[in-house]
Motif scaffolding. Structure first.
Motif, PDB file in Angstrom:
ATOM      1  N   MET A   1       0.923  -1.453  -0.674  1.00 10.43           N
ATOM      2  CA  MET A   1       0.372   0.222   0.223  1.00 10.43           C
ATOM      3  C   MET A   1       0.608   1.265  -0.184  1.00 10.43           C
ATOM      4  SD  MET A   1      -2.483   2.736   1.424  1.00 10.43           S
ATOM      5  CE  MET A   1      -1.344   3.206   2.859  1.00 10.43           C
ATOM      6  N   LEU A   2       0.442   2.469  -0.668  1.00 13.39           N
ATOM      7  CA  LEU A   2       1.332   3.561  -1.112  1.00 13.39           C
ATOM      8  C   LEU A   2       0.262   4.489  -1.133  1.00 13.39           C
ATOM      9  CD1 LEU A   2       4.084   5.244  -0.892  1.00 13.39           C
ATOM     10  CD2 LEU A   2       3.754   4.614  -4.121  1.00 13.39           C
ATOM     11  N   MET A   3       0.533   5.496  -0.242  1.00 10.81           N
ATOM     12  CA  MET A   3       0.134   6.825  -0.131  1.00 10.81           C
ATOM     13  C   MET A   3       0.864   7.717  -1.019  1.00 10.81           C
ATOM     14  SD  MET A   3      -1.441   7.114   3.469  1.00 10.81           S
ATOM     15  CE  MET A   3      -2.092   9.095   3.006  1.00 10.81           C
ATOM     16  N   ALA A   4       0.698   7.960  -1.734  1.00 10.95           N
ATOM     17  CA  ALA A   4       1.044   8.901  -3.034  1.00 10.95           C
ATOM     18  C   ALA A   4       0.924   9.854  -3.792  1.00 10.95           C
ATOM     19  CB  ALA A   4       1.992   7.600  -4.547  1.00 10.95           C
ATOM     20  N   ASN A   5       1.232  11.045  -4.541  1.00 16.35           N
ATOM     21  CA  ASN A   5       0.866  12.166  -5.057  1.00 16.35           C
ATOM     22  C   ASN A   5       1.077  12.017  -7.069  1.00 16.35           C
ATOM     23  OD1 ASN A   5       0.146  14.325  -5.886  1.00 16.35           O
ATOM     24  ND2 ASN A   5       2.482  15.695  -5.802  1.00 16.35           N
ATOM     25  N   LEU A   6       1.919  11.062  -6.811  1.00 13.61           N
ATOM     26  CA  LEU A   6       2.483  10.437  -8.405  1.00 13.61           C
ATOM     27  C   LEU A   6       1.825   8.785  -8.734  1.00 13.61           C
ATOM     28  CD1 LEU A   6       6.683  12.100  -8.915  1.00 13.61           C
ATOM     29  CD2 LEU A   6       4.021  12.903  -9.027  1.00 13.61           C
ATOM     30  N   ILE A   7       0.426   8.667  -8.619  1.00 11.84           N
ATOM     31  CA  ILE A   7      -0.373   7.631  -9.067  1.00 11.84           C
ATOM     32  C   ILE A   7       0.313   6.929 -10.660  1.00 11.84           C
ATOM     33  CG2 ILE A   7      -1.637   6.241  -9.270  1.00 11.84           C
ATOM     34  CD1 ILE A   7      -1.680   7.498  -6.905  1.00 11.84           C
ATOM     35  N   PRO A   8       1.075   7.749 -10.838  1.00 15.94           N
ATOM     36  CA  PRO A   8       1.291   6.748 -12.614  1.00 15.94           C
ATOM     37  C   PRO A   8       2.842   6.337 -12.420  1.00 15.94           C
ATOM     38  CG  PRO A   8       0.196   8.930 -13.057  1.00 15.94           C
ATOM     39  CD  PRO A   8       0.181   9.085 -12.003  1.00 15.94           C
ATOM     40  N   VAL A   9       3.262   6.993 -11.476  1.00 11.58           N
ATOM     41  CA  VAL A   9       4.859   6.206 -10.876  1.00 11.58           C
ATOM     42  C   VAL A   9       4.489   4.540 -10.315  1.00 11.58           C
ATOM     43  CG1 VAL A   9       7.468   6.612  -9.793  1.00 11.58           C
ATOM     44  CG2 VAL A   9       6.507   8.348 -11.134  1.00 11.58           C
ATOM     45  N   ALA A  10       3.350   5.118  -8.603  1.00 11.74           N
ATOM     46  CA  ALA A  10       3.595   3.943  -8.527  1.00 11.74           C
ATOM     47  C   ALA A  10       2.985   2.827  -9.218  1.00 11.74           C
ATOM     48  CB  ALA A  10       2.036   4.416  -7.156  1.00 11.74           C
ATOM     49  N   LYS A  11       1.944   3.179 -10.162  1.00 10.44           N
ATOM     50  CA  LYS A  11       1.289   2.743 -10.967  1.00 10.44           C
ATOM     51  C   LYS A  11       2.639   1.102 -11.891  1.00 10.44           C
ATOM     52  CE  LYS A  11      -3.209   3.950 -11.779  1.00 10.44           C
ATOM     53  NZ  LYS A  11      -4.088   4.414 -13.360  1.00 10.44           N
ATOM     54  N   SER A  12       3.247   2.274 -12.723  1.00 10.00           N
ATOM     55  CA  SER A  12       4.503   1.505 -13.576  1.00 10.00           C
ATOM     56  C   SER A  12       5.507   1.236 -12.337  1.00 10.00           C
ATOM     57  CB  SER A  12       5.629   2.592 -13.762  1.00 10.00           C
ATOM     58  OG  SER A  12       6.139   3.600 -13.222  1.00 10.00           O
ATOM     59  N   VAL A  15       2.809  -1.224  -7.338  1.00  8.55           N
ATOM     60  CA  VAL A  15       2.010  -0.721  -6.314  1.00  8.55           C
ATOM     61  C   VAL A  15       0.082  -1.461  -6.433  1.00  8.55           C
ATOM     62  CG1 VAL A  15       0.776   0.790  -4.640  1.00  8.55           C
ATOM     63  CG2 VAL A  15       3.205   1.191  -5.523  1.00  8.55           C
ATOM     64  N   ASN A  16       0.210  -2.505  -5.554  1.00  9.34           N
ATOM     65  CA  ASN A  16      -1.109  -3.095  -5.632  1.00  9.34           C
ATOM     66  C   ASN A  16      -2.062  -2.434  -5.122  1.00  9.34           C
ATOM     67  OD1 ASN A  16      -0.374  -3.103  -2.821  1.00  9.34           O
ATOM     68  ND2 ASN A  16      -1.130  -5.179  -3.115  1.00  9.34           N
ATOM     69  N   LYS A  17      -2.200  -1.220  -3.722  1.00 11.66           N
ATOM     70  CA  LYS A  17      -3.072  -0.641  -3.255  1.00 11.66           C
ATOM     71  C   LYS A  17      -2.709   1.142  -3.430  1.00 11.66           C
ATOM     72  CE  LYS A  17      -4.816  -4.802  -0.751  1.00 11.66           C
ATOM     73  NZ  LYS A  17      -4.937  -4.920   0.699  1.00 11.66           N
TER      74      LYS A  17
END
Length: 67
Positions: A1-12, A15-17
């Protein structure tokens, strides 16, 4: 799980949540707002993150925030 501002980077990076945050320097608040508003914002985002931790998912999921 990640709280992030850069969601496209998290997806790449796989990150599952994901829970979106406000900004890079202030992920859970906005210092330009009153303390009461900051508290509501932070309380809500952390609540969404806690719900994300316990949620059963089958694919990468972006958890929506209302505030």
């Amino acid at each position: 799980m990640l709280m992030a501002n850069l969601i496209p980077v998290a997806k790449s990076v796989g990150v599952n949540k994901m829970v979106p945050t406000i900004s890079i320097p202030y992920p859970l608040g906005d210092p330009a707002t009153p303390k009461e508003e900051q508290y509501k914002l932070r309380y809500h985002r952390v609540g969404v993150a806690l719900d994300a931790l316990t949620a059963e998912i089958s694919e990468p999921t972006l958890f929506k925030t209302k505030i």
